[in-house]
Design a protein around this motif. Structure first.
Motif, PDB file in Angstrom:
ATOM      1  N   ALA A 148       0.807  -1.219   0.000  1.00  0.00           N
ATOM      2  CA  ALA A 148       0.000   0.000   0.000  1.00  0.00           C
ATOM      3  C   ALA A 148       0.843   1.273   0.000  1.00  0.00           C
ATOM      4  CB  ALA A 148      -0.935  -0.004   1.207  1.00  0.00           C
ATOM      5  N   ILE A 149       2.078   1.201   0.459  1.00  0.00           N
ATOM      6  CA  ILE A 149       2.872   2.441   0.538  1.00  0.00           C
ATOM      7  C   ILE A 149       3.891   2.603  -0.598  1.00  0.00           C
ATOM      8  CG2 ILE A 149       2.608   2.698   3.030  1.00  0.00           C
ATOM      9  CD1 ILE A 149       5.492   1.673   3.329  1.00  0.00           C
ATOM     10  N   ILE A 150       4.158   1.551  -1.330  1.00  0.00           N
ATOM     11  CA  ILE A 150       5.112   1.666  -2.431  1.00  0.00           C
ATOM     12  C   ILE A 150       4.449   2.402  -3.596  1.00  0.00           C
ATOM     13  CG2 ILE A 150       6.430   0.382  -4.175  1.00  0.00           C
ATOM     14  CD1 ILE A 150       7.012  -1.691  -2.031  1.00  0.00           C
ATOM     15  N   PRO A 151       5.104   3.419  -4.127  1.00  0.00           N
ATOM     16  CA  PRO A 151       4.533   4.160  -5.270  1.00  0.00           C
ATOM     17  C   PRO A 151       4.715   3.369  -6.571  1.00  0.00           C
ATOM     18  CG  PRO A 151       6.648   5.113  -4.647  1.00  0.00           C
ATOM     19  CD  PRO A 151       6.360   4.008  -3.661  1.00  0.00           C
ATOM     20  N   TRP A 152       3.870   2.376  -6.786  1.00  0.00           N
ATOM     21  CA  TRP A 152       4.021   1.449  -7.902  1.00  0.00           C
ATOM     22  C   TRP A 152       3.996   2.145  -9.260  1.00  0.00           C
ATOM     23  CZ3 TRP A 152       6.179  -2.797  -6.511  1.00  0.00           C
ATOM     24  CH2 TRP A 152       5.866  -3.408  -5.291  1.00  0.00           C
TER      25      TRP A 152
ATOM     26  N   ILE B 186      12.544  -6.943  -3.733  1.00  0.00           N
ATOM     27  CA  ILE B 186      12.305  -6.569  -2.334  1.00  0.00           C
ATOM     28  C   ILE B 186      12.150  -7.817  -1.478  1.00  0.00           C
ATOM     29  CG2 ILE B 186      10.638  -5.512  -0.750  1.00  0.00           C
ATOM     30  CD1 ILE B 186      10.104  -3.407  -2.923  1.00  0.00           C
ATOM     31  N   ILE B 187      11.355  -8.762  -1.947  1.00  0.00           N
ATOM     32  CA  ILE B 187      11.155 -10.015  -1.209  1.00  0.00           C
ATOM     33  C   ILE B 187      12.489 -10.708  -0.989  1.00  0.00           C
ATOM     34  CG2 ILE B 187      10.193 -12.360  -1.390  1.00  0.00           C
ATOM     35  CD1 ILE B 187       7.799 -11.007  -2.922  1.00  0.00           C
ATOM     36  N   GLN B 188      13.280 -10.796  -2.035  1.00  0.00           N
ATOM     37  CA  GLN B 188      14.571 -11.481  -1.945  1.00  0.00           C
ATOM     38  C   GLN B 188      15.476 -10.834  -0.901  1.00  0.00           C
ATOM     39  OE1 GLN B 188      17.204 -11.395  -5.424  1.00  0.00           O
ATOM     40  NE2 GLN B 188      17.699 -13.543  -4.988  1.00  0.00           N
TER      41      GLN B 188
ATOM     42  N   GLY C  96      18.942  -0.378 -11.854  1.00  0.00           N
ATOM     43  CA  GLY C  96      20.305  -0.017 -11.487  1.00  0.00           C
ATOM     44  C   GLY C  96      20.352   0.700 -10.139  1.00  0.00           C
ATOM     45  N   ALA C  97      21.568   1.015  -9.710  1.00  0.00           N
ATOM     46  CA  ALA C  97      21.774   1.672  -8.415  1.00  0.00           C
ATOM     47  C   ALA C  97      21.018   2.997  -8.341  1.00  0.00           C
ATOM     48  CB  ALA C  97      23.260   1.873  -8.169  1.00  0.00           C
ATOM     49  N   GLN C  98      21.064   3.781  -9.420  1.00  0.00           N
ATOM     50  CA  GLN C  98      20.365   5.074  -9.401  1.00  0.00           C
ATOM     51  C   GLN C  98      18.852   4.873  -9.352  1.00  0.00           C
ATOM     52  OE1 GLN C  98      21.829   8.128  -8.993  1.00  0.00           O
ATOM     53  NE2 GLN C  98      19.712   8.726  -8.643  1.00  0.00           N
ATOM     54  N   ASP C  99      18.356   3.867 -10.060  1.00  0.00           N
ATOM     55  CA  ASP C  99      16.919   3.567 -10.010  1.00  0.00           C
ATOM     56  C   ASP C  99      16.485   3.227  -8.587  1.00  0.00           C
ATOM     57  OD1 ASP C  99      16.786   3.899 -12.782  1.00  0.00           O
ATOM     58  OD2 ASP C  99      17.028   1.754 -13.174  1.00  0.00           O
TER      59      ASP C  99
ATOM     60  N   ASP D  13      13.781   4.579  -3.649  1.00  0.00           N
ATOM     61  CA  ASP D  13      13.906   4.715  -2.203  1.00  0.00           C
ATOM     62  C   ASP D  13      13.460   6.107  -1.755  1.00  0.00           C
ATOM     63  OD1 ASP D  13      14.713   3.667   0.376  1.00  0.00           O
ATOM     64  OD2 ASP D  13      16.449   5.023   0.247  1.00  0.00           O
ATOM     65  N   GLU D  14      13.874   7.133  -2.481  1.00  0.00           N
ATOM     66  CA  GLU D  14      13.473   8.502  -2.146  1.00  0.00           C
ATOM     67  C   GLU D  14      11.959   8.673  -2.300  1.00  0.00           C
ATOM     68  OE1 GLU D  14      13.293  12.111  -0.692  1.00  0.00           O
ATOM     69  OE2 GLU D  14      15.118  10.894  -0.640  1.00  0.00           O
ATOM     70  N   LEU D  15      11.402   8.116  -3.367  1.00  0.00           N
ATOM     71  CA  LEU D  15       9.955   8.183  -3.563  1.00  0.00           C
ATOM     72  C   LEU D  15       9.214   7.477  -2.426  1.00  0.00           C
ATOM     73  CD1 LEU D  15       9.816   7.417  -7.393  1.00  0.00           C
ATOM     74  CD2 LEU D  15       9.206   9.584  -6.301  1.00  0.00           C
ATOM     75  N   LEU D  16       9.765   6.346  -1.995  1.00  0.00           N
ATOM     76  CA  LEU D  16       9.149   5.593  -0.901  1.00  0.00           C
ATOM     77  C   LEU D  16       9.203   6.382   0.405  1.00  0.00           C
ATOM     78  CD1 LEU D  16       7.802   3.020   0.082  1.00  0.00           C
ATOM     79  CD2 LEU D  16      10.054   1.993   0.308  1.00  0.00           C
ATOM     80  N   HIS D  17      10.340   7.004   0.670  1.00  0.00           N
ATOM     81  CA  HIS D  17      10.454   7.821   1.887  1.00  0.00           C
ATOM     82  C   HIS D  17       9.504   9.013   1.842  1.00  0.00           C
ATOM     83  CE1 HIS D  17      13.611   5.756   4.013  1.00  0.00           C
ATOM     84  NE2 HIS D  17      14.307   5.638   2.903  1.00  0.00           N
TER      85      HIS D  17
END
Length: 153
Positions: free
Chosen positions: A33-37, A67-69, A117-120, A125-129
């Motif tokens: 519910a909180i991840i900006p899919w 994420i699960i992994q 990639g790392a930047q993605d 992560d920033e969008l999630l925060h």
């Protein structure tokens, strides 16, 4: 003396064990519910420039599997096995219904890692925060509007 009465569960009855309802307080339901899919989808889509070839799996499936992994410290093969066994994980990945078979081959995990990639990952992560902070602020605003309690401490 013990006599086996044949009360061992039959595999044919297994699908009836899942009644189709999920607990909204489950950690995977909450996380979904909180991840900006939609934003994850946009980032993922940038990795596909060709309009030919086989259709890629959805971004939610790809990123959610990673994420699960990571959260469960699993190998690629264990990740697929866990997803095939758990309806909450399948919900998290955006599946419409529970299926007991593997949703994709474990070799796809390598492709998912290459496509994010790392930047993605930093951007997501920033969008999630940001989404989490907004949700917390909205929650705090709602509690400020509640009528005062008549409780005596």
């Amino acid at each position: 003396m013990y006599k086996n009465t044949g009360s061992e569960p039959k595999m044919a009855n297994l699908p009836y064990f899942l009644d189709g309802t999920l607990n909204i307080n489950n950690r995977w339901v909450k996380l979904a519910a909180i991840i900006p899919w939609t934003d994850v989808e946009e980032i993922y889509a940038l990795n596909f420039t060709s309009h030919t070839g086989p259709k890629a799996l959805p971004a939610r499936t790809a990123f959610g599997s990673l994420i699960i992994q990571v959260k469960l410290s699993l190998t690629d093969e264990e990740t697929i096995e866990m997803i095939s066994e758990n309806p909450y994980l399948q919900y998290f990945l955006g599946f419409e219904r529970y299926k007991q078979e593997a949703p994709f081959d474990s070799s796809m995990m390598t492709h998912f890692r290459k496509r994010f990639g790392a930047q993605d990952i930093k951007d997501i992560d920033e969008l999630l925060h940001t989404a989490t902070r907004k949700k917390e602020e909205d929650s705090n605003d709602d509690s400020d509007n509640d009528p005062p309690s008549n409780k005596v401490l």
